[in-house]
Design a protein around this motif. Structure first.
Motif, mmCIF file in Angstrom:
data_model
loop_
_atom_site.group_PDB
_atom_site.id
_atom_site.type_symbol
_atom_site.label_atom_id
_atom_site.label_comp_id
_atom_site.label_asym_id
_atom_site.label_seq_id
_atom_site.Cartn_x
_atom_site.Cartn_y
_atom_site.Cartn_z
ATOM 1 N N THR A 24 -9.625 3.222 -8.758
ATOM 2 C CA THR A 24 -9.281 1.896 -9.262
ATOM 3 C C THR A 24 -10.106 0.836 -8.538
ATOM 4 O O THR A 24 -10.650 1.083 -7.471
ATOM 5 C CB THR A 24 -7.785 1.578 -9.046
ATOM 6 O OG1 THR A 24 -7.494 1.616 -7.649
ATOM 7 C CG2 THR A 24 -6.885 2.553 -9.786
ATOM 8 N N LYS A 25 -10.155 -0.352 -9.128
ATOM 9 C CA LYS A 25 -10.844 -1.463 -8.475
ATOM 10 C C LYS A 25 -9.962 -2.075 -7.397
ATOM 11 O O LYS A 25 -10.453 -2.737 -6.493
ATOM 12 C CB LYS A 25 -11.163 -2.551 -9.502
ATOM 13 C CG LYS A 25 -12.276 -2.206 -10.452
ATOM 14 C CD LYS A 25 -12.543 -3.336 -11.410
ATOM 15 C CE LYS A 25 -13.138 -4.520 -10.692
ATOM 16 N NZ LYS A 25 -13.442 -5.629 -11.582
ATOM 17 N N PHE A 26 -8.646 -1.903 -7.509
ATOM 18 C CA PHE A 26 -7.695 -2.517 -6.588
ATOM 19 C C PHE A 26 -6.534 -1.559 -6.428
ATOM 20 O O PHE A 26 -6.030 -1.013 -7.406
ATOM 21 C CB PHE A 26 -7.206 -3.846 -7.182
ATOM 22 C CG PHE A 26 -6.194 -4.554 -6.330
ATOM 23 C CD1 PHE A 26 -6.598 -5.461 -5.363
ATOM 24 C CD2 PHE A 26 -4.837 -4.341 -6.498
ATOM 25 C CE1 PHE A 26 -5.675 -6.132 -4.581
ATOM 26 C CE2 PHE A 26 -3.905 -4.998 -5.716
ATOM 27 C CZ PHE A 26 -4.326 -5.895 -4.758
ATOM 28 N N ARG A 45 -6.362 -10.322 -11.008
ATOM 29 C CA ARG A 45 -7.648 -10.993 -10.816
ATOM 30 C C ARG A 45 -8.771 -9.963 -10.635
ATOM 31 O O ARG A 45 -9.824 -10.058 -11.250
ATOM 32 C CB ARG A 45 -7.606 -11.921 -9.608
ATOM 33 C CG ARG A 45 -8.925 -12.685 -9.393
ATOM 34 C CD ARG A 45 -8.896 -13.570 -8.159
ATOM 35 N NE ARG A 45 -7.836 -14.551 -8.217
ATOM 36 C CZ ARG A 45 -6.845 -14.651 -7.317
ATOM 37 N NH1 ARG A 45 -6.793 -13.835 -6.285
ATOM 38 N NH2 ARG A 45 -5.911 -15.563 -7.434
ATOM 39 N N THR A 46 -8.522 -8.976 -9.806
ATOM 40 C CA THR A 46 -9.537 -7.955 -9.557
ATOM 41 C C THR A 46 -9.805 -7.122 -10.808
ATOM 42 O O THR A 46 -10.958 -6.832 -11.131
ATOM 43 C CB THR A 46 -9.108 -7.033 -8.395
ATOM 44 O OG1 THR A 46 -8.866 -7.836 -7.242
ATOM 45 C CG2 THR A 46 -10.170 -6.000 -8.085
ATOM 46 N N ALA A 47 -8.754 -6.754 -11.520
ATOM 47 C CA ALA A 47 -8.914 -5.927 -12.719
ATOM 48 C C ALA A 47 -9.701 -6.640 -13.812
ATOM 49 O O ALA A 47 -10.440 -6.020 -14.564
ATOM 50 C CB ALA A 47 -7.545 -5.514 -13.255
ATOM 51 N N GLU A 48 -9.559 -7.956 -13.884
ATOM 52 C CA GLU A 48 -10.142 -8.712 -14.994
ATOM 53 C C GLU A 48 -11.476 -9.370 -14.683
ATOM 54 O O GLU A 48 -12.121 -9.895 -15.583
ATOM 55 C CB GLU A 48 -9.161 -9.776 -15.462
ATOM 56 C CG GLU A 48 -7.907 -9.183 -16.075
ATOM 57 C CD GLU A 48 -6.889 -10.220 -16.468
ATOM 58 O OE1 GLU A 48 -6.884 -11.324 -15.891
ATOM 59 O OE2 GLU A 48 -6.088 -9.945 -17.368
ATOM 60 N N PRO A 52 -14.512 -5.137 -15.832
ATOM 61 C CA PRO A 52 -13.069 -4.870 -15.912
ATOM 62 C C PRO A 52 -12.738 -3.431 -15.528
ATOM 63 O O PRO A 52 -13.524 -2.519 -15.784
ATOM 64 C CB PRO A 52 -12.747 -5.125 -17.387
ATOM 65 C CG PRO A 52 -13.825 -6.034 -17.856
ATOM 66 C CD PRO A 52 -15.056 -5.624 -17.079
ATOM 67 N N GLY A 53 -11.604 -3.247 -14.886
ATOM 68 C CA GLY A 53 -11.199 -1.907 -14.471
ATOM 69 C C GLY A 53 -9.734 -1.861 -14.092
ATOM 70 O O GLY A 53 -9.040 -2.873 -14.075
ATOM 71 N N ALA A 54 -9.265 -0.693 -13.785
ATOM 72 C CA ALA A 54 -7.861 -0.468 -13.479
ATOM 73 C C ALA A 54 -7.476 -0.995 -12.102
ATOM 74 O O ALA A 54 -8.285 -1.006 -11.179
ATOM 75 C CB ALA A 54 -7.555 1.033 -13.550
ATOM 76 N N ALA A 55 -6.224 -1.407 -11.999
ATOM 77 C CA ALA A 55 -5.635 -1.814 -10.718
ATOM 78 C C ALA A 55 -4.330 -1.047 -10.556
ATOM 79 O O ALA A 55 -3.639 -0.766 -11.536
ATOM 80 C CB ALA A 55 -5.387 -3.315 -10.699
#
Length: 164
Positions: A24-26, A45-48, A52-55
């Motif tokens: 995941t990104k976060f 914020r991190t996911a978007e 874009p990626g999973a949190a």
């Protein structure tokens, strides 16, 4: 599992934050009701942003049963990336023009259709060599293939690795 049980060696215990960090990104755990909003805001914020990626957010059972001591999160307004400001573009052009052996390194976003025209114009503009990651496959058109020096990181000592 409760926060107080996090480090106990009990049946079916696992560090879910560490496990999810790799994919995941976060990845974080809410460790108190007061931190709920901050952790969730950071996750969204991190996911978007960026690519874009999973949190992942771990909510321990003792935190989930208590009232969250925070404000309600505002609705997310994801903004897609856009062109850089004029100052940034001018500085990038200045650095490219002064470079002795510039190389364009293409990554995942280079292969997106909305970026293809700009990538092609950049590579063609100065007859720049381009190298790409595996995720950049398809980002260089057949007309610009003479500028493509290959992929980086696949096998040791490939032409693209040596150029970089």
């Amino acid at each position: 599992m409760a926060v107080s049980e996090r480090l106990k060696q009990i049946h079916q215990a696992m560090d879910s934050v560490s496990i999810c960090k790799a994919v995941t990104k976060f990845s974080a755990e809410v460790d108190s009701p007061e931190s709920t909003a901050e952790v969730l805001t950071n996750a969204f914020r991190t996911a978007e942003t960026g690519r874009p990626g999973a949190a992942f957010v771990s909510l321990p059972k003792d935190i989930m049963t208590k009232p969250a001591e925070c404000e309600v999160l505002p609705q997310s307004h994801f903004l897609a990336m856009g062109p850089a400001d004029q100052t940034g573009i001018e500085e990038a052009a200045r650095l490219l023009n002064r470079a002795k052996k510039p190389v364009v390194l293409l990554g995942l976003l280079a292969s997106k259709p909305e970026n293809a025209v700009a990538v092609h114009e950049l590579v063609a503009s100065g007859k720049l060599p381009a190298v790409g990651t595996f995720q950049a496959a398809g980002s260089i058109s057949q007309q610009l293939f003479r500028n493509f020096a290959g992929r980086v990181g696949l096998l040791a000592n490939q032409p693209a690795d040596r150029i970089l």
